[in-house]
Design an enzyme around this catalytic site. Sequence first.
Site, PDB file in Angstrom:
ATOM      1  N   ASN A 106     -79.378  36.669  54.259  1.00  0.00           N
ATOM      2  CA  ASN A 106     -77.921  37.774  54.702  1.00  0.00           C
ATOM      3  C   ASN A 106     -78.277  38.565  53.675  1.00  0.00           C
ATOM      4  OD1 ASN A 106     -76.766  35.844  52.359  1.00  0.00           O
ATOM      5  ND2 ASN A 106     -77.447  34.966  53.541  1.00  0.00           N
TER       6      ASN A 106
ATOM      7  N   ASP B  25     -76.045  29.020  56.631  1.00  0.00           N
ATOM      8  CA  ASP B  25     -76.165  27.792  57.626  1.00  0.00           C
ATOM      9  C   ASP B  25     -77.085  27.218  58.632  1.00  0.00           C
ATOM     10  OD1 ASP B  25     -72.975  27.257  56.352  1.00  0.00           O
ATOM     11  OD2 ASP B  25     -72.109  29.670  57.818  1.00  0.00           O
TER      12      ASP B  25
END
Length: 399
Positions: free
Chosen positions: A212, A281
């Site tokens: 990310n 996640d």
Amino acid sequence: MSEKLFSGKKITVGITGGIAAYKAADIVSWLNQQGAEVTVAMTKSACEFITPLTMKTLSGRPVACDINSLDADFHVPHIDIASCDLFLVVPATANIIAKAACGIADELVSAALLATSAPIIFAPAMHCDMYANPATQANIKTLSARGCRFIEPGEGRLACGAIGRGRLAKVEDIKQYITDFFAEGRLLSGRRVLVTAGPTYEYIDPVRFIGNRSSGKMGYAVAAAAVEAGAEVLLVSGPCSLPVPAGVKCVRVTSAAEMEAAVREAYAEYDIVVMAAAVADYRPEQQAEQKIKKGGGMEIKLVANNDILKGLGADKGDHILVGFAAETQNLAAYATKKLVEKNLDLIIANNVAQAGAGFDGDTNIITAISPDKTEEWEMMSKRAAGRQIIKAISELPRF
Ligand code: PMT
């Protein structure tokens, strides 16, 4: 006998050339009376506005004015004066701010600013148009992102008769700022703080990963602020290229599983945890041992990673737990849900779709939510936000 505010503190006061230089005399005298060992350094131009003799009398110590004078008072002047607990520049002209932002070291004060590792506070004073100029504002932004602090100038009548923002902040406000600065330095003394920062990488094969946009700046700023506040700090950092703040111990990890293992291993030894990391996640169910050859499509089955913070919340004990919430909508509602579900004391919510907030930039816009209050903070540098987060932690009922 009343305790002096700054006993044992070494403070360097850099005075640069502006009409407000005379106001530095009051500040130097007060710092001296409050027990600080004050060394004044003056630019040539400052010496035109106020004399070194005045400053020597008020500080009770030799004054440095010349980078090339190797006399009995200063061995190597710009290096000697760089070694201090606080470097205050008052008044700070547009010129000294520009030189500090660019790393120019062409006279005593700018050279000492480049050499110092002490916290730096600038108290700017200049004509309103010079202060508003995008060049000055960009220089202030650059220095703020590096952790320098600025005491905002006041608005009013300037030396030339113009009205605007640029006059030196009130001397009483500068004194209060310095008092608060040293008080901040004791906020977390005796505390042990674990901070996570940066992204995690979840590898698909040896060359590809799911990651990310986290740069680590926010978490590193919290770690820097915690150490400035007197804490012992462990930074568990995902992959990023930022320098580790001075005084911070750092463990580097790559994946969410590695971050969880590092945090869990240290958890019992730390009493405050701040999870600023953007933890993935999901991870690929399988990681290929060899680079997957291209051709046709590729399907990757993802499985959920553990929620590290939720796990800490389930095993909270006496810990103070601070989470972040990266949202793109319903900021307060979603963040409050995370505060409750993860059993946190404080959640730092940021809307990562908002300009000036979230990933990668040097600023953030934060809503700080604890079980009993919600505060919306104005946009500020991540370094300033880190300090504000530490202050908010120190004000928590469980602190
Ligand atoms: O690094 P920068 O470029 O400066 O950007 C800063 C930031 C945007 C990364 C930072 O301000 C931020 O918002 N960090 C949290 C990012 C995130 O993962 O938020 P979340 O809402 O998905 O997670 C909530 C909390 O649970 C976070 O404290 C997170 O660290 C934690 N978490 C999340 C997932 C997971 N598997 N385990 C966790 O512990």
